[in-house]
Design a protein around this motif. Structure first.
Motif, PDB file in Angstrom:
ATOM      1  N   CYS A   7       0.807  -1.222   0.000  1.00  0.00           N
ATOM      2  CA  CYS A   7       0.000   0.000   0.000  1.00  0.00           C
ATOM      3  C   CYS A   7       0.838   1.270   0.000  1.00  0.00           C
ATOM      4  O   CYS A   7       0.270   2.372   0.039  1.00  0.00           O
ATOM      5  N   SER A   8       2.145   1.156  -0.065  1.00  0.00           N
ATOM      6  CA  SER A   8       2.975   2.339  -0.230  1.00  0.00           C
ATOM      7  C   SER A   8       3.149   2.698  -1.698  1.00  0.00           C
ATOM      8  O   SER A   8       3.390   3.859  -2.031  1.00  0.00           O
ATOM      9  N   SER A  12      -1.873   4.714  -4.702  1.00  0.00           N
ATOM     10  CA  SER A  12      -1.282   6.020  -4.398  1.00  0.00           C
ATOM     11  C   SER A  12      -2.198   7.172  -4.826  1.00  0.00           C
ATOM     12  O   SER A  12      -1.927   8.331  -4.487  1.00  0.00           O
ATOM     13  N   LEU A  16      -2.892   7.867   2.274  1.00  0.00           N
ATOM     14  CA  LEU A  16      -2.298   6.633   2.794  1.00  0.00           C
ATOM     15  C   LEU A  16      -3.277   5.837   3.650  1.00  0.00           C
ATOM     16  O   LEU A  16      -3.370   4.612   3.527  1.00  0.00           O
ATOM     17  N   ARG A  19      -5.881   3.526   1.935  1.00  0.00           N
ATOM     18  CA  ARG A  19      -5.429   2.455   1.050  1.00  0.00           C
ATOM     19  C   ARG A  19      -5.737   1.053   1.563  1.00  0.00           C
ATOM     20  O   ARG A  19      -6.073   0.172   0.764  1.00  0.00           O
ATOM     21  N   PHE A  33       3.376  -2.396   4.058  1.00  0.00           N
ATOM     22  CA  PHE A  33       3.694  -0.978   3.934  1.00  0.00           C
ATOM     23  C   PHE A  33       5.193  -0.771   4.090  1.00  0.00           C
ATOM     24  O   PHE A  33       5.859  -1.483   4.851  1.00  0.00           O
ATOM     25  N   PRO A  36       5.482   4.258   7.301  1.00  0.00           N
ATOM     26  CA  PRO A  36       4.548   5.304   6.868  1.00  0.00           C
ATOM     27  C   PRO A  36       5.000   6.739   7.140  1.00  0.00           C
ATOM     28  O   PRO A  36       4.399   7.672   6.607  1.00  0.00           O
TER      29      PRO A  36
END
Length: 270
Positions: A7-8, A12, A16, A19, A33, A36
């Motif tokens: 999810c990084s 996008s 954040l 997600r 991830f 974060p």
């Protein structure tokens, strides 16, 4: 194979904290991830609680989390082997493992630091092994594994091949930390011209996590030249039964790119 979403890089298009829910809506029950807070190894309790709540409320499991590695979109690629920054890594370990304990994470990616001109490489390597051992001891308290990966790109990151990363994994294991494993990122290895067939044959036994993107371009599977189905089948035949993280840069929006994938087994049910 069991797939999860990084999810990084994916989703996008969204903030954040939205997600994890987007990943669940796309059919995934597990996510990973990068750290974060790329500029903060020790965020405040309120920030941590908000992140934990976003993952938990989305109904997904956090499988993998990077330890603090600096600003990956900037000059950084990790800090644990850089003497002037290693305390940032140490300060982060308990925070990252604490998040992992709340969300059921089983793996923490510990990115090596770039080479720096004022420190001999052998001293950086010794510091890296020490800090990896420290991280492994903390992760062992929740039954988790610390990952070491080879990375591509122009930064002076010293682990470029599967052999490079495997040598570090073995050294830390020999020092008494068995819960250290290889993160086999097929894109990074291909981007560094490593031979994927050889890497898989030699290092599946120490591989604790896999990440994929196509090459060249780091797009979704099918956008480049890698025969990812064959490589993943080879990993499975050699005994790998862990997670495969989709860590790619969508060539369109994330939902469209995911809808076009033909994943050969389950998305994330385990």
């Amino acid at each position: 194979m069991n797939y999860l979403v990084n999810c990084s890089l994916l989703f996008s298009e969204r903030p954040l904290l939205e997600r994890p829910a987007a990943a669940h809506a796309a059919g995934f029950d597990a996510v990973e991830f990068w750290w974060p807070w790329p500029h903060d190894p020790v965020p405040g309790d309120a920030e941590v609680d908000t992140f934990v709540r976003a993952v938990r409320d989305a109904g997904v499991q956090l499988v993998g989390l990077n330890f603090f590695a600096g600003d990956l979109a900037g000059p950084d690629c990790g800090v644990l082997s850089i003497p002037a920054r290693a305390q940032q890594f140490r300060d982060n370990v308990d925070v990252a493992v604490g998040i992992g304990e709340q969300l059921g994470a089983s793996a923490f990616n510990a990115l090596y630091g770039n080479r720096v001109e004022d420190v001999p490489p052998e001293l950086q390597d010794a510091l890296a092994r020490e800090n990896l051992g420290l991280a492994a001891d903390a992760a062992a308290g929740i039954g988790a594994t610390v990952l070491v990966e080879a990375v591509s790109g122009p930064k002076p990151y010293p682990l470029r091949t599967a052999d490079d990363a495997a040598e570090v994994v073995e050294a830390v294991r020999v020092a008494g930390h068995p819960n250290v494993g290889f993160l086999m990122d097929l894109f990074h290895l291909a981007n560094n011209a490593d031979d994927l067939d050889v890497a898989i044959a030699k290092h599946t036994d120490i591989t604790a996590h896999v990440q994929i993107a196509d090459w060249p371009g780091r797009g979704e599977p099918g956008s480049g030249q890698l025969d990812l189905d064959r490589h993943l089948a080879d990993l499975t035949a050699r005994g790998y039964d862990g997670w495969v993280g989709l860590e790619y840069v969508p060539t369109t929006d994330t939902e469209t790119s995911l809808a076009g994938l033909r994943l050969t087994t389950e998305r994330s049910d385990r």
